[in-house]
Design an enzyme around this catalytic site. Sequence first.
Site, PDB file in Angstrom:
ATOM      1  N   SER A  84      -3.536  -3.315  -0.727  1.00  0.00           N
ATOM      2  CA  SER A  84      -2.431  -4.054  -0.121  1.00  0.00           C
ATOM      3  C   SER A  84      -2.927  -5.419   0.320  1.00  0.00           C
ATOM      4  O   SER A  84      -3.907  -5.524   1.062  1.00  0.00           O
ATOM      5  CB  SER A  84      -1.909  -3.265   1.086  1.00  0.00           C
ATOM      6  OG  SER A  84      -0.842  -3.966   1.676  1.00  0.00           O
ATOM      7  N   HIS A  88      -1.939  -7.774   2.357  1.00  0.00           N
ATOM      8  CA  HIS A  88      -1.899  -8.312   3.727  1.00  0.00           C
ATOM      9  C   HIS A  88      -3.057  -7.839   4.597  1.00  0.00           C
ATOM     10  O   HIS A  88      -3.197  -8.274   5.735  1.00  0.00           O
ATOM     11  CB  HIS A  88      -0.550  -8.027   4.398  1.00  0.00           C
ATOM     12  CG  HIS A  88      -0.302  -6.612   4.826  1.00  0.00           C
ATOM     13  ND1 HIS A  88      -0.414  -6.216   6.136  1.00  0.00           N
ATOM     14  CD2 HIS A  88       0.071  -5.515   4.143  1.00  0.00           C
ATOM     15  CE1 HIS A  88      -0.103  -4.937   6.240  1.00  0.00           C
ATOM     16  NE2 HIS A  88       0.193  -4.483   5.043  1.00  0.00           N
ATOM     17  N   THR A 100      11.904  -7.107 -11.009  1.00  0.00           N
ATOM     18  CA  THR A 100      11.341  -8.445 -11.201  1.00  0.00           C
ATOM     19  C   THR A 100      10.063  -8.594 -10.378  1.00  0.00           C
ATOM     20  O   THR A 100      10.028  -8.253  -9.195  1.00  0.00           O
ATOM     21  CB  THR A 100      12.372  -9.519 -10.780  1.00  0.00           C
ATOM     22  OG1 THR A 100      13.522  -9.343 -11.600  1.00  0.00           O
ATOM     23  CG2 THR A 100      11.817 -10.929 -10.947  1.00  0.00           C
ATOM     24  N   CYS A 156       4.537   6.243  20.763  1.00  0.00           N
ATOM     25  CA  CYS A 156       5.572   6.808  21.621  1.00  0.00           C
ATOM     26  C   CYS A 156       6.695   7.352  20.739  1.00  0.00           C
ATOM     27  O   CYS A 156       7.470   6.595  20.177  1.00  0.00           O
ATOM     28  CB  CYS A 156       6.092   5.718  22.546  1.00  0.00           C
ATOM     29  SG  CYS A 156       6.304   6.320  24.198  1.00  0.00           S
ATOM     30  N   GLY A 201       0.811  -1.216   0.000  1.00  0.00           N
ATOM     31  CA  GLY A 201       0.000   0.000   0.000  1.00  0.00           C
ATOM     32  C   GLY A 201       0.845   1.267   0.000  1.00  0.00           C
ATOM     33  O   GLY A 201       0.518   2.245  -0.683  1.00  0.00           O
ATOM     34  N   THR A 202       1.924   1.270   0.749  1.00  0.00           N
ATOM     35  CA  THR A 202       2.758   2.473   0.840  1.00  0.00           C
ATOM     36  C   THR A 202       3.331   2.826  -0.521  1.00  0.00           C
ATOM     37  O   THR A 202       3.295   3.988  -0.947  1.00  0.00           O
ATOM     38  CB  THR A 202       3.887   2.244   1.868  1.00  0.00           C
ATOM     39  OG1 THR A 202       3.283   1.943   3.130  1.00  0.00           O
ATOM     40  CG2 THR A 202       4.777   3.465   1.994  1.00  0.00           C
ATOM     41  N   GLN A 244      -7.574  -0.179   3.482  1.00  0.00           N
ATOM     42  CA  GLN A 244      -8.368  -0.780   4.559  1.00  0.00           C
ATOM     43  C   GLN A 244      -9.696  -1.339   4.059  1.00  0.00           C
ATOM     44  O   GLN A 244     -10.282  -2.197   4.708  1.00  0.00           O
ATOM     45  CB  GLN A 244      -8.641   0.256   5.659  1.00  0.00           C
ATOM     46  CG  GLN A 244      -7.441   0.542   6.533  1.00  0.00           C
ATOM     47  CD  GLN A 244      -7.025  -0.661   7.383  1.00  0.00           C
ATOM     48  OE1 GLN A 244      -7.835  -1.507   7.743  1.00  0.00           O
ATOM     49  NE2 GLN A 244      -5.740  -0.736   7.701  1.00  0.00           N
TER      50      GLN A 244
HETATM   51  N1  PLP Z   1      -2.946   3.030   3.736  1.00  0.00           N
HETATM   52  C1  PLP Z   1      -3.707   2.614   4.760  1.00  0.00           C
HETATM   53  C2  PLP Z   1      -5.056   3.210   4.956  1.00  0.00           C
HETATM   54  C3  PLP Z   1      -3.233   1.626   5.628  1.00  0.00           C
HETATM   55  O1  PLP Z   1      -3.994   1.231   6.650  1.00  0.00           O
HETATM   56  C4  PLP Z   1      -1.946   1.072   5.405  1.00  0.00           C
HETATM   57  C5  PLP Z   1      -1.389   0.062   6.325  1.00  0.00           C
HETATM   58  O2  PLP Z   1      -1.672   0.045   7.502  1.00  0.00           O
HETATM   59  C6  PLP Z   1      -1.206   1.530   4.311  1.00  0.00           C
HETATM   60  C7  PLP Z   1      -1.737   2.506   3.502  1.00  0.00           C
HETATM   61  C8  PLP Z   1       0.152   0.992   4.019  1.00  0.00           C
HETATM   62  O3  PLP Z   1       0.072  -0.298   3.455  1.00  0.00           O
HETATM   63  P1  PLP Z   1       1.324  -1.288   3.464  1.00  0.00           P
HETATM   64  O4  PLP Z   1       1.444  -1.793   4.864  1.00  0.00           O
HETATM   65  O5  PLP Z   1       0.963  -2.370   2.515  1.00  0.00           O
HETATM   66  O6  PLP Z   1       2.505  -0.509   3.010  1.00  0.00           O
END
Ligand code: PLP
Length: 402
Positions: free
Chosen positions: A214, A216, A252, A340, A84-85, A194
């Site tokens: 994403s 996972h 790849t 924290c 996702g990032t 999400q």
């Molecule tokens: N965007 C949202 C709303 C998320 O909840 C998350 C992960 O918690 C991400 C992006 C990032 O995804 P990833 O963990 O696959 O990089």
Amino acid sequence: MRDDFPLGDTLRVVEPIYLDHAATTPVRPEVVEAMLPYWRQQAGNPSSVYGLGRAARRALDDARDLVAAVLHARPQELVFTSGGTEADNAAIKGVAFAARARGRGNHIITTQIEHHAVLHTCEWLEQFGFETTYLPVDHYGMVDPGAVEAAITDQTVLISVMCANNEVGTVQPIAEIGRIARARKVTFHTDAVQAGGALDMDVNRLGVDLLSLSAHKFYGPKGVGLLYVRSGARWQPQQQGGAQERNRRGGTENTAGVVGMAKALELAYANVDQNNAYVQGLRDRLIEGLLERIPESELTGHPVQRLPNSASFVFKYVEGESILLSLDVKEIFASSGSACTSGALEPSHVITALGYPPEVARGSLRLTTGLDNTPEQVERVLAELPPAIAALRAMSPAFATV
Ligand code: PLP
């Protein structure tokens, strides 16, 4: 714990209870099975011309077709990423720099409650002269589509609004914002990380030009995700290298990961209503039971427009970190928005944006249910959490004065 979703150490005296499915989910056994060949017998590089490579290419193509069908997209509109990032980074930078290259505007609209993958990317772009409007949300974490429209200027090149919030579960009016974006000819991205696996991901009904997912988060593997890019969207690739992903993401391909993601997505949507009803039943029991048993507690996020598995709270006169530690001792795994940082407990930017004062925002707790949870586990949480909070409050100077 259901046998088909083994999580944690089976030798423990107390059964662990995992209630942090918004953080990540265990991989379904069927997904593991689907992935295994692509690490061993079929471990060819999809770019290789010989049979083994062609088999991996076919697996990627099949996975792409499967995912495209769920999204109602064309297979060539998908770019597989490392999660996702990366998808969020590629979406936002890709639209911003494409606009720059064409001499277009420099303005981005997003919200104050996005994930850091979006917020920090927008902040990073400031050094290149981009400007971002961070729209506020209401007390439930809801974005006002009218405010999105009002924020559009002749410089606006991108609107990025998440489908559902990761801390409080609020589901945004994406289709409505999509109609506005289209009418005003502004490119529209949604971070659906999400929402993937639970809500409708039809990119046409949502009216989005770009969408991040994403694996996972829906019982697929970590480290794999995707960016949907509508044909004709003003976007340019952000990762240079080989010609993979039709020159849009060099490197790849993660064949096993992509196969796993496609399988997980297929399974999620094969039974989506049933799965949602199951996790929602557990969630509702948690919400009702905790609010009833714990004084000075409040549900955060929208009461109705929320993800089916998301229960999030603030408990006054306690700190989220302390609740997590008390639960950890009892083998109950949850999450708090506060983090924290450099020795101080920082309240979450999301809970703060909902209008909670910092001292209340610090007492946030998120419990996110999943297919591996059972009603018995929920009852144990209802028995364990209220006394844990009462014990923490008994030690709190703030509580002593009320
Ligand atoms: N965007 C949202 C709303 C998320 O909840 C998350 C992960 O918690 C991400 C992006 C990032 O995804 P990833 O963990 O696959 O990089």
